[in-house]
Motif scaffolding. Structure first.
Motif, PDB file in Angstrom:
ATOM      1  N   THR B  46      21.919 -30.482  18.067  1.00 42.70           N
ATOM      2  CA  THR B  46      22.004 -30.510  19.516  1.00 42.70           C
ATOM      3  C   THR B  46      20.907 -31.395  20.087  1.00 42.70           C
ATOM      4  O   THR B  46      19.750 -31.309  19.676  1.00 42.70           O
ATOM      5  CB  THR B  46      21.869 -29.089  20.074  1.00 42.70           C
ATOM      6  OG1 THR B  46      22.936 -28.302  19.557  1.00 42.70           O
ATOM      7  CG2 THR B  46      21.942 -29.090  21.580  1.00 42.70           C
ATOM      8  N   TYR B  48      20.516 -31.918  23.658  1.00 47.98           N
ATOM      9  CA  TYR B  48      19.985 -31.075  24.738  1.00 47.98           C
ATOM     10  C   TYR B  48      20.997 -29.991  25.066  1.00 47.98           C
ATOM     11  O   TYR B  48      22.177 -30.127  24.755  1.00 47.98           O
ATOM     12  CB  TYR B  48      19.627 -31.882  25.989  1.00 47.98           C
ATOM     13  CG  TYR B  48      20.755 -32.686  26.588  1.00 47.98           C
ATOM     14  CD1 TYR B  48      21.770 -32.083  27.324  1.00 47.98           C
ATOM     15  CD2 TYR B  48      20.808 -34.068  26.434  1.00 47.98           C
ATOM     16  CE1 TYR B  48      22.801 -32.818  27.875  1.00 47.98           C
ATOM     17  CE2 TYR B  48      21.846 -34.812  26.976  1.00 47.98           C
ATOM     18  CZ  TYR B  48      22.828 -34.185  27.696  1.00 47.98           C
ATOM     19  OH  TYR B  48      23.855 -34.916  28.227  1.00 47.98           O
ATOM     20  N   ASN B  52      18.936 -26.891  30.333  1.00 47.28           N
ATOM     21  CA  ASN B  52      17.618 -27.508  30.154  1.00 47.28           C
ATOM     22  C   ASN B  52      17.299 -28.463  31.290  1.00 47.28           C
ATOM     23  O   ASN B  52      18.200 -28.958  31.977  1.00 47.28           O
ATOM     24  CB  ASN B  52      17.568 -28.326  28.846  1.00 47.28           C
ATOM     25  CG  ASN B  52      17.508 -27.445  27.609  1.00 47.28           C
ATOM     26  OD1 ASN B  52      17.582 -27.929  26.505  1.00 47.28           O
ATOM     27  ND2 ASN B  52      17.406 -26.147  27.791  1.00 47.28           N
ATOM     28  N   PRO B  54      16.024 -32.062  32.405  1.00 44.41           N
ATOM     29  CA  PRO B  54      15.911 -33.399  31.823  1.00 44.41           C
ATOM     30  C   PRO B  54      14.513 -34.004  32.029  1.00 44.41           C
ATOM     31  O   PRO B  54      13.957 -33.899  33.116  1.00 44.41           O
ATOM     32  CB  PRO B  54      16.971 -34.219  32.567  1.00 44.41           C
ATOM     33  CG  PRO B  54      17.317 -33.456  33.776  1.00 44.41           C
ATOM     34  CD  PRO B  54      16.948 -32.025  33.544  1.00 44.41           C
ATOM     35  N   GLU B  55      13.982 -34.583  30.990  1.00 47.69           N
ATOM     36  CA  GLU B  55      12.684 -35.262  31.074  1.00 47.69           C
ATOM     37  C   GLU B  55      12.844 -36.766  30.892  1.00 47.69           C
ATOM     38  O   GLU B  55      11.851 -37.498  30.831  1.00 47.69           O
ATOM     39  CB  GLU B  55      11.742 -34.721  29.990  1.00 47.69           C
ATOM     40  CG  GLU B  55      11.339 -33.274  30.172  1.00 47.69           C
ATOM     41  CD  GLU B  55      10.523 -33.077  31.445  1.00 47.69           C
ATOM     42  OE1 GLU B  55       9.866 -34.036  31.887  1.00 47.69           O
ATOM     43  OE2 GLU B  55      10.581 -31.966  32.002  1.00 47.69           O
ATOM     44  N   GLY B  89      22.899 -37.860  29.562  1.00 48.30           N
ATOM     45  CA  GLY B  89      21.908 -37.052  30.261  1.00 48.30           C
ATOM     46  C   GLY B  89      21.440 -37.700  31.550  1.00 48.30           C
ATOM     47  O   GLY B  89      20.561 -37.182  32.230  1.00 48.30           O
ATOM     48  N   SER B  98      19.480 -29.598  36.513  1.00 46.51           N
ATOM     49  CA  SER B  98      19.350 -29.376  35.077  1.00 46.51           C
ATOM     50  C   SER B  98      20.662 -29.776  34.409  1.00 46.51           C
ATOM     51  O   SER B  98      21.679 -29.942  35.065  1.00 46.51           O
ATOM     52  CB  SER B  98      18.991 -27.922  34.794  1.00 46.51           C
ATOM     53  OG  SER B  98      19.857 -27.072  35.491  1.00 46.51           O
ATOM     54  N   TYR B  99      20.601 -29.952  33.110  1.00 49.57           N
ATOM     55  CA  TYR B  99      21.798 -30.360  32.392  1.00 49.57           C
ATOM     56  C   TYR B  99      22.928 -29.376  32.650  1.00 49.57           C
ATOM     57  O   TYR B  99      22.716 -28.172  32.598  1.00 49.57           O
ATOM     58  CB  TYR B  99      21.522 -30.422  30.886  1.00 49.57           C
ATOM     59  CG  TYR B  99      20.598 -31.547  30.484  1.00 49.57           C
ATOM     60  CD1 TYR B  99      20.934 -32.872  30.746  1.00 49.57           C
ATOM     61  CD2 TYR B  99      19.403 -31.287  29.832  1.00 49.57           C
ATOM     62  CE1 TYR B  99      20.082 -33.910  30.383  1.00 49.57           C
ATOM     63  CE2 TYR B  99      18.552 -32.319  29.451  1.00 49.57           C
ATOM     64  CZ  TYR B  99      18.899 -33.634  29.729  1.00 49.57           C
ATOM     65  OH  TYR B  99      18.069 -34.643  29.367  1.00 49.57           O
ATOM     66  N   THR B 102      26.063 -29.554  27.274  1.00 47.88           N
ATOM     67  CA  THR B 102      25.305 -29.664  26.033  1.00 47.88           C
ATOM     68  C   THR B 102      25.735 -30.925  25.298  1.00 47.88           C
ATOM     69  O   THR B 102      26.904 -31.285  25.335  1.00 47.88           O
ATOM     70  CB  THR B 102      25.581 -28.421  25.157  1.00 47.88           C
ATOM     71  OG1 THR B 102      25.186 -27.258  25.889  1.00 47.88           O
ATOM     72  CG2 THR B 102      24.823 -28.476  23.855  1.00 47.88           C
ATOM     73  N   PHE B 113      15.049 -41.724  23.145  1.00 50.27           N
ATOM     74  CA  PHE B 113      14.765 -40.962  24.354  1.00 50.27           C
ATOM     75  C   PHE B 113      13.857 -41.813  25.231  1.00 50.27           C
ATOM     76  O   PHE B 113      12.853 -42.344  24.776  1.00 50.27           O
ATOM     77  CB  PHE B 113      14.059 -39.661  23.988  1.00 50.27           C
ATOM     78  CG  PHE B 113      13.529 -38.916  25.191  1.00 50.27           C
ATOM     79  CD1 PHE B 113      14.386 -38.166  25.985  1.00 50.27           C
ATOM     80  CD2 PHE B 113      12.188 -38.992  25.531  1.00 50.27           C
ATOM     81  CE1 PHE B 113      13.899 -37.493  27.102  1.00 50.27           C
ATOM     82  CE2 PHE B 113      11.693 -38.322  26.649  1.00 50.27           C
ATOM     83  CZ  PHE B 113      12.550 -37.579  27.432  1.00 50.27           C
TER      84      PHE B 113
END
Lengths: 237, 237
Positions: B46, B48, B52, B54-55, B89, B98-99, B102, B113
DNA sequence: CGACTGGTTGAGTGGTCTCAAGTCCTGTGG
DNA sequence: CCACAGGACTTGAGACCACTCAACCAGTCG
């Protein structure tokens, strides 16, 4: 019969601040004013058709609009409901595609049209405007994804409950009776939001009535028990 | 087990030109290089989780990824399939949410990333980048809307045919056998794209085989007759 | 060689749709 | 103001698509 309205200025629009244009200065607003035309649409009028080429975007000054796609068997699926201050037709304009849905008024409405060059101008010049549009798009995308999953997985009963909650969310309640939905749709329209048949909507609304969740008088729907409706929709608002 | 990969530069990425980063100059690409980390993901890992925060955003250097939402009963609905050069994402990141889904690898993959500050920097500085992102979003929105209508209105048989065509469209065909789909999914994944039950997928695939539209060997699906498949899907590609 | 996972097949059921008939509104023209 | 036409709404019956459940099979891996 589209009746032209003159002397409508964006500055006077009640929804200006909340709209995507909220960050524009007065000079930029004038770009809009100079590049737009405002019209009066009667209930049931089509604003644009699936397949047409966008020449700008539309902005709801006042009124309610449904956006729907037509499936293979000619059945409508309403993908979005639109209210004062919302813009429509922007997705196709920006993607450089033709409209993938039809927009039609649900009641008498005042709708402004803004020519595309003004929009693209703003996109180039004002990164705040771009960013708001990006946020709008990504938010809408999230909503549609959510709806897609529900259409795919939830039983009709839950979807209809959700539909009523969406109407509440979008259009709010009547000023005089704050449990009365402030929008009147045909049973067929309700079906086309929930993704079901008209008869099924009627039967389920009758069930909801029996369970004292709602009451109806013709097209006016009163929500008697919001929590029960949320529960029925299997939602966690 | 996420294995870090070092010394990967965006300039060397095969999909760079076609990606949203296609318009960046070398200085801007370096912003990416300095603000990213690349990792190796094994099949089934997985990237994300729904919920969660996101960053940053993820970029598929090499591999295949499914994006899915989990419905109330725990059933997956795959909303998007992702390939080399695609970003994932970004919707949540940009919307500031947030997400809502998944992301999980379908095969061993190299995924980069990119930290969010670099992305927001680019959005401010480079209106071409903004515009490409806007176009990407609005295109994706159109796709999801289309899929939504089909999920709501089309029978499973048609949706499964469409699913196979989406796989063809997205991942293309095998190099050695250009009627063989270049992706191998479980029956369950197929069901979660088409929005149906695993058993139904199996039965319909058997039908398709009987009708000489496809043939299968385990997870490898060969499309024998594309036109028949398009017809079965009731589509006009 | 079990145990496990993914795939397959069958039977039964039930949610929804379709079709058809009938009723209730609403607007219109006489 | 009433009669009527046409559309929207409602109700019922029947059919069927697709789901669930359960058993079974086929590889695969320790």
């Amino acid at each position: 019969m589209i009746k032209k309205i003159t002397n409508i200025y964006c500055e006077d629009c009640k929804s200006l601040k909340k709209s995507v244009y909220g960050d524009l200065n007065s000079e930029e607003l004038n770009i809009l004013n100079f590049n737009k035309s405002c019209n009066f649409y009667k209930k049931g009028q089509t604003i644009y058709f699936e397949g047409n080429t966008p020449e700008g975007l539309f902005c709801i000054r006042e009124g309610k609009v449904k956006i729907y796609k037509t499936g293979n068997e000619g059945k409508e699926q309403i993908i979005r409901l639109v209210k004062n201050g919302d813009i429509i037709g922007y997705r196709a304009l920006i993607a450089g595609e033709s409209y993938n849905a039809t927009a039609e008024t649900l009641e008498d409405s005042k709708i402004c049209f803004i020519r595309k060059n003004a929009i693209f101008d703003l996109l180039k010049k004002n990164e705040k405007f771009s960013f708001r549009l990006i946020k709008l798009l990504s938010h809408d995308l999230g909503e549609v994804e959510q709806r897609m999953v529900h259409l795919a997985q939830k039983p009709v009963r839950e979807r209809l409950a959700e539909t009523l909650l969406i109407l509440r969310e979008t259009y709010g309640m009547d000023k005089d009776n704050n449990s009365l939905l402030n929008v009147s749709l045909s049973r067929e329209d309700l079906a086309n939001i929930a993704g079901t048949a008209t008869e099924t909507v009627i039967r389920l609304l009758a069930e909801f009535k029996n369970e004292n969740i709602i009451s109806t008088k013709a097209r006016k729907i009163e929500i008697l028990d919001v929590n029960k409706l949320i529960e029925t929709g299997n939602l966690s608002y």
